[in-house]
Design a protein around this motif. Structure first.
Motif, PDB file in Angstrom:
ATOM      1  N   ALA A 112       3.332  -5.673 -11.768  1.00 53.79           N
ATOM      2  CA  ALA A 112       3.138  -4.507 -10.894  1.00 53.79           C
ATOM      3  C   ALA A 112       1.735  -3.929 -11.053  1.00 53.79           C
ATOM      4  CB  ALA A 112       4.196  -3.446 -11.216  1.00 53.79           C
ATOM      5  N   LEU A 116      -1.233  -3.396  -8.134  1.00 58.03           N
ATOM      6  CA  LEU A 116      -1.842  -2.085  -7.859  1.00 58.03           C
ATOM      7  C   LEU A 116      -3.344  -2.080  -8.125  1.00 58.03           C
ATOM      8  CD1 LEU A 116       0.913   0.208  -9.415  1.00 58.03           C
ATOM      9  CD2 LEU A 116       0.369  -0.019  -6.990  1.00 58.03           C
ATOM     10  N   GLN A 124       0.185   2.692  -1.308  1.00 60.32           N
ATOM     11  CA  GLN A 124      -0.231   2.471  -2.690  1.00 60.32           C
ATOM     12  C   GLN A 124      -0.357   3.786  -3.454  1.00 60.32           C
ATOM     13  OE1 GLN A 124      -4.108   0.691  -3.163  1.00 60.32           O
ATOM     14  NE2 GLN A 124      -3.559  -0.218  -5.116  1.00 60.32           N
ATOM     15  N   VAL A 127       3.014   5.131  -4.330  1.00 62.12           N
ATOM     16  CA  VAL A 127       3.611   4.437  -5.473  1.00 62.12           C
ATOM     17  C   VAL A 127       3.052   4.979  -6.785  1.00 62.12           C
ATOM     18  CG1 VAL A 127       3.811   2.202  -6.640  1.00 62.12           C
ATOM     19  CG2 VAL A 127       4.109   2.347  -4.168  1.00 62.12           C
ATOM     20  N   PHE A 130       4.461   8.350  -7.479  1.00 58.01           N
ATOM     21  CA  PHE A 130       5.859   8.238  -7.926  1.00 58.01           C
ATOM     22  C   PHE A 130       5.926   7.841  -9.396  1.00 58.01           C
ATOM     23  CE2 PHE A 130       9.492   5.414  -8.730  1.00 58.01           C
ATOM     24  CZ  PHE A 130      10.529   6.310  -8.516  1.00 58.01           C
ATOM     25  N   LEU A 131       5.083   6.893  -9.815  1.00 60.72           N
ATOM     26  CA  LEU A 131       5.070   6.475 -11.217  1.00 60.72           C
ATOM     27  C   LEU A 131       4.662   7.627 -12.134  1.00 60.72           C
ATOM     28  CD1 LEU A 131       3.408   2.956 -10.882  1.00 60.72           C
ATOM     29  CD2 LEU A 131       5.813   3.458 -11.309  1.00 60.72           C
TER      30      LEU A 131
END
Length: 297
Positions: A112, A116, A124, A127, A130-131
């Motif tokens: 992952a 990225l 992107q 994401v 969110f992480l």
């Protein structure tokens, strides 16, 4: 006789006191080392007390005022641990869960993180946000949802449930940490390997992975420490002794009326040894891996 030139401006030497510049530097260094020694003493005091309690009878622990050195030296607490099969099973369970979580976090996190770091795609930034957001939630809020989910799936009181739960908060950290490191490695190295005939996957394993070993060691050590020391979800999701981990076993030694402090501290010493040894030999890589992408946007 000294004659002052007209228009000359006198520049007096700065007042340094009686000790001078070098003396002040030595004083500052001495004060810094003194503060460092005090900090080390504060950090190591609980560890030293844990070690001394593990080699003294339980009755000595309750003596008031407490004594630093044991009057009677005994290894009874360690003997109880190594003589008990279920305690040895607990060590094995903790090692298996920690190693599986570490391996899966590094493998999935590396894939992952590479995506990225090297590709641009829609969503992107979402994401990444969110992480980052997953690291902000207090873990205690997730206990009841996880409990209901694993009851429904039939995974309650299994080591699989611990592995899945630990992955949910170690995997985002590994992704973010490895991504920051991958960004600092130029693409030209991979492209040169692909020009020489490597596939993209071959270029990753031949160039990117060997150059990123500090990040892998740092992320792996952090993940292993977190899985080894976790207590909250282990208490919520595990019940039987066959599936318990170290933190639960240590907690089980606390009784309502009598606590076996000798065995508990011996258990804590043995549980700490793998972490101490790993950190002693790998802390350089951990710091290097965590700080490599500090300036990367």
């Amino acid at each position: 006789m000294t004659v002052a030139l007209p228009g000359a401006i006198a520049h007096p030497r700065p007042y340094l006191g009686k000790i001078g510049i070098r003396g002040r530097e030595r004083l500052i260094n001495a004060a810094s080392y003194l503060l460092l020694l005090v900090a080390i003493a504060i950090v190591f005091f609980p560890l030293a007390w844990m070690l001394t309690v593990s080699v003294r009878p339980n009755i000595e622990v309750m003596r008031m005022p407490p004594e630093w050195l044991p009057q009677v030296f005994t290894l009874e607490g360690y003997r109880k641990i190594f003589a008990s099969t279920r305690y040895l099973v607990v060590f094995a369970n903790t090692m298996v869960v920690s190693l599986v979580v570490t391996a899966l976090s590094l493998i999935l996190g590396a894939m992952a993180a590479y995506a990225l770091a090297r590709f641009k795609f829609a969503g992107q930034r979402a994401v990444l946000m969110f992480l980052i957001t997953t690291q902000m939630f207090p873990l205690v809020l997730l206990c009841i949802p996880y409990f209901r989910i694993f009851i429904t799936l039939g995974l309650y009181d299994t080591r699989t449930s611990l592995i899945v739960v630990y992955l949910t908060f170690t995997l985002p950290f590994c992704i973010l940490m490895l991504r920051s490191y991958f960004i600092n490695i130029p693409r030209d190295i991979e492209e040169a390997a692909m020009v020489d005939g490597c596939s993209r996957l071959g270029a990753i394993f031949r160039t990117l992975v060997p150059m990123s070993y500090p990040a892998f060691i740092g992320a792996g050590l952090y993940t292993f420490l977190l899985a080894w020391n976790e207590f909250l979800f282990a208490v919520v999701l595990i019940e039987s002794w066959e599936n318990r981990v170290l933190t639960m076993a240590i907690y089980s030694l606390m009784a309502e009326f009598v606590t076996d402090w000798n065995t508990m501290m011996a258990f804590s010493v043995l549980a700490s040894l793998p972490l101490v040894m790993a950190f002693i030999f790998l802390q350089k890589f951990m710091v290097q891996g965590m700080t490599a992408g500090a300036l990367t946007s």
